[in-house]
Design a protein around this motif. Structure first.
Motif, PDB file in Angstrom:
ATOM      1  N   MET A   1      -7.287  33.216 -70.892  1.00 24.88           N
ATOM      2  CA  MET A   1      -8.406  32.985 -70.130  1.00 24.88           C
ATOM      3  C   MET A   1      -9.132  31.565 -70.567  1.00 24.88           C
ATOM      4  SD  MET A   1      -9.772  35.811 -68.540  1.00 24.88           S
ATOM      5  CE  MET A   1     -11.456  35.369 -68.295  1.00 24.88           C
ATOM      6  N   THR A   2      -8.598  31.275 -71.628  1.00 24.09           N
ATOM      7  CA  THR A   2      -9.080  29.927 -71.958  1.00 24.09           C
ATOM      8  C   THR A   2      -8.679  28.747 -70.825  1.00 24.09           C
ATOM      9  OG1 THR A   2      -8.822  30.216 -74.181  1.00 24.09           O
ATOM     10  CG2 THR A   2      -8.923  27.880 -73.779  1.00 24.09           C
ATOM     11  N   VAL A   3      -7.650  28.992 -70.352  1.00 23.83           N
ATOM     12  CA  VAL A   3      -7.063  28.129 -69.118  1.00 23.83           C
ATOM     13  C   VAL A   3      -8.002  28.274 -67.933  1.00 23.83           C
ATOM     14  CG1 VAL A   3      -5.171  27.462 -67.659  1.00 23.83           C
ATOM     15  CG2 VAL A   3      -4.699  27.979 -70.080  1.00 23.83           C
ATOM     16  N   PHE A   4      -8.236  29.331 -67.602  1.00 25.08           N
ATOM     17  CA  PHE A   4      -9.066  29.772 -66.490  1.00 25.08           C
ATOM     18  C   PHE A   4     -10.699  28.980 -66.783  1.00 25.08           C
ATOM     19  CE2 PHE A   4     -12.791  32.349 -65.016  1.00 25.08           C
ATOM     20  CZ  PHE A   4     -12.306  32.411 -63.524  1.00 25.08           C
ATOM     21  N   TYR A   5     -11.238  29.106 -68.031  1.00 22.23           N
ATOM     22  CA  TYR A   5     -12.434  28.777 -68.286  1.00 22.23           C
ATOM     23  C   TYR A   5     -12.351  27.070 -68.217  1.00 22.23           C
ATOM     24  CZ  TYR A   5     -14.005  33.031 -70.365  1.00 22.23           C
ATOM     25  OH  TYR A   5     -14.149  34.410 -70.469  1.00 22.23           O
ATOM     26  N   TRP A   6     -11.358  26.453 -68.633  1.00 29.09           N
ATOM     27  CA  TRP A   6     -11.231  25.135 -68.582  1.00 29.09           C
ATOM     28  C   TRP A   6     -11.044  24.615 -67.186  1.00 29.09           C
ATOM     29  CZ3 TRP A   6     -12.065  20.875 -71.408  1.00 29.09           C
ATOM     30  CH2 TRP A   6     -12.551  21.131 -72.899  1.00 29.09           C
ATOM     31  N   VAL A   7     -10.076  25.369 -66.243  1.00 30.63           N
ATOM     32  CA  VAL A   7      -9.840  24.852 -64.889  1.00 30.63           C
ATOM     33  C   VAL A   7     -11.178  24.835 -64.064  1.00 30.63           C
ATOM     34  CG1 VAL A   7      -8.782  25.603 -62.807  1.00 30.63           C
ATOM     35  CG2 VAL A   7      -7.456  25.340 -64.629  1.00 30.63           C
ATOM     36  N   LEU A  56     -14.083  36.369 -62.883  1.00 30.56           N
ATOM     37  CA  LEU A  56     -14.412  36.724 -64.156  1.00 30.56           C
ATOM     38  C   LEU A  56     -14.897  38.089 -64.266  1.00 30.56           C
ATOM     39  CD1 LEU A  56     -14.420  35.611 -67.426  1.00 30.56           C
ATOM     40  CD2 LEU A  56     -17.042  35.377 -66.770  1.00 30.56           C
ATOM     41  N   VAL A  57     -15.900  38.513 -63.365  1.00 29.24           N
ATOM     42  CA  VAL A  57     -16.376  39.601 -63.414  1.00 29.24           C
ATOM     43  C   VAL A  57     -15.176  40.891 -63.024  1.00 29.24           C
ATOM     44  CG1 VAL A  57     -18.084  41.234 -62.512  1.00 29.24           C
ATOM     45  CG2 VAL A  57     -18.715  39.107 -63.116  1.00 29.24           C
ATOM     46  N   TRP A  58     -14.645  40.479 -61.931  1.00 26.25           N
ATOM     47  CA  TRP A  58     -13.541  41.414 -61.421  1.00 26.25           C
ATOM     48  C   TRP A  58     -12.466  41.386 -62.180  1.00 26.25           C
ATOM     49  CZ3 TRP A  58     -14.938  45.365 -58.535  1.00 26.25           C
ATOM     50  CH2 TRP A  58     -15.847  45.247 -57.649  1.00 26.25           C
ATOM     51  N   GLY A  59     -11.982  40.458 -62.990  1.00 28.32           N
ATOM     52  CA  GLY A  59     -10.955  40.585 -64.046  1.00 28.32           C
ATOM     53  C   GLY A  59     -11.273  41.460 -65.065  1.00 28.32           C
ATOM     54  N   VAL A  61     -13.375  43.931 -64.929  1.00 32.94           N
ATOM     55  CA  VAL A  61     -13.274  45.420 -64.276  1.00 32.94           C
ATOM     56  C   VAL A  61     -11.923  45.741 -64.241  1.00 32.94           C
ATOM     57  CG1 VAL A  61     -13.700  46.667 -62.188  1.00 32.94           C
ATOM     58  CG2 VAL A  61     -15.414  45.054 -63.175  1.00 32.94           C
ATOM     59  N   VAL A  62     -11.022  45.251 -63.545  1.00 32.06           N
ATOM     60  CA  VAL A  62      -9.522  45.389 -63.298  1.00 32.06           C
ATOM     61  C   VAL A  62      -9.006  45.776 -64.860  1.00 32.06           C
ATOM     62  CG1 VAL A  62      -7.326  44.551 -62.687  1.00 32.06           C
ATOM     63  CG2 VAL A  62      -9.276  44.452 -61.328  1.00 32.06           C
ATOM     64  N   TYR A  63      -9.084  44.793 -65.829  1.00 28.70           N
ATOM     65  CA  TYR A  63      -8.687  45.120 -67.049  1.00 28.70           C
ATOM     66  C   TYR A  63      -9.051  46.341 -67.819  1.00 28.70           C
ATOM     67  CZ  TYR A  63      -7.566  44.484 -72.057  1.00 28.70           C
ATOM     68  OH  TYR A  63      -7.101  44.491 -73.301  1.00 28.70           O
ATOM     69  N   GLY A  64     -10.345  46.558 -67.634  1.00 24.99           N
ATOM     70  CA  GLY A  64     -11.113  47.888 -68.149  1.00 24.99           C
ATOM     71  C   GLY A  64     -10.543  49.010 -67.365  1.00 24.99           C
ATOM     72  N   LEU A  65     -10.278  49.176 -66.143  1.00 18.76           N
ATOM     73  CA  LEU A  65      -9.729  50.190 -65.570  1.00 18.76           C
ATOM     74  C   LEU A  65      -8.184  50.282 -65.839  1.00 18.76           C
ATOM     75  CD1 LEU A  65     -11.276  49.841 -62.113  1.00 18.76           C
ATOM     76  CD2 LEU A  65     -11.928  51.472 -63.674  1.00 18.76           C
ATOM     77  N   TRP A  66      -7.437  49.265 -66.194  1.00 17.97           N
ATOM     78  CA  TRP A  66      -6.159  49.373 -66.562  1.00 17.97           C
ATOM     79  C   TRP A  66      -6.240  49.956 -67.950  1.00 17.97           C
ATOM     80  CZ3 TRP A  66      -1.766  48.470 -63.887  1.00 17.97           C
ATOM     81  CH2 TRP A  66      -0.601  48.261 -64.747  1.00 17.97           C
ATOM     82  N   SER A  67      -6.952  49.423 -68.752  1.00 23.00           N
ATOM     83  CA  SER A  67      -6.932  50.216 -70.093  1.00 23.00           C
ATOM     84  C   SER A  67      -7.274  51.628 -70.241  1.00 23.00           C
ATOM     85  CB  SER A  67      -7.787  49.281 -70.967  1.00 23.00           C
ATOM     86  OG  SER A  67      -7.522  48.036 -71.143  1.00 23.00           O
ATOM     87  N   ILE A  68      -8.413  52.068 -69.293  1.00 24.51           N
ATOM     88  CA  ILE A  68      -8.563  53.265 -69.471  1.00 24.51           C
ATOM     89  C   ILE A  68      -7.329  54.244 -68.770  1.00 24.51           C
ATOM     90  CG2 ILE A  68     -10.145  54.815 -68.004  1.00 24.51           C
ATOM     91  CD1 ILE A  68     -12.247  52.941 -68.272  1.00 24.51           C
ATOM     92  N   TRP A  69      -6.692  53.766 -67.645  1.00 24.08           N
ATOM     93  CA  TRP A  69      -5.783  54.655 -66.949  1.00 24.08           C
ATOM     94  C   TRP A  69      -4.583  54.569 -67.726  1.00 24.08           C
ATOM     95  CZ3 TRP A  69      -7.202  52.209 -61.537  1.00 24.08           C
ATOM     96  CH2 TRP A  69      -8.308  53.011 -61.384  1.00 24.08           C
ATOM     97  N   PHE A  70      -4.144  53.268 -68.184  1.00 21.15           N
ATOM     98  CA  PHE A  70      -2.851  53.047 -68.831  1.00 21.15           C
ATOM     99  C   PHE A  70      -2.456  52.782 -70.441  1.00 21.15           C
ATOM    100  CE2 PHE A  70      -2.368  51.895 -64.498  1.00 21.15           C
ATOM    101  CZ  PHE A  70      -1.541  53.089 -63.876  1.00 21.15           C
ATOM    102  N   GLY A  71      -3.834  52.634 -71.095  1.00 21.89           N
ATOM    103  CA  GLY A  71      -3.702  52.316 -72.265  1.00 21.89           C
ATOM    104  C   GLY A  71      -4.180  53.370 -73.116  1.00 21.89           C
TER     105      GLY A  71
END
Length: 71
Positions: A1-7, A56-59, A61-71
């Protein structure tokens, strides 16, 4: 995420600062080309800002859903 923030930061600041400088040039000289360039850079800066916010927001959301379903 640091690279994303810098870019995204470099893209946003890299278009916002010239926009302000061209607006100041327009204010001092009255040259309409400076106003058009300032408006164009401002619009690009807004697009980059909204793109970064949406990614940032949708990332998260996707990470949260991935954690719920597969984590």
């Amino acid at each position: 995420m640091t690279v994303f923030y810098w870019v995204m930061g470099v893209l946003i600041v890299g278009t916002f600062v010239p926009s302000v400088l061209y607006l100041l040039l327009y204010a001092t000289t009255g040259e309409p080309a400076c106003l058009r360039r300032s408006q164009a850079l401002w619009n690009v800066s807004r697009v980059f800002s909204l793109l970064g916010f949406n990614l940032l927001v949708w990332g998260h959301v996707v990470y949260g859903l991935w954690s719920i379903w597969f984590g």
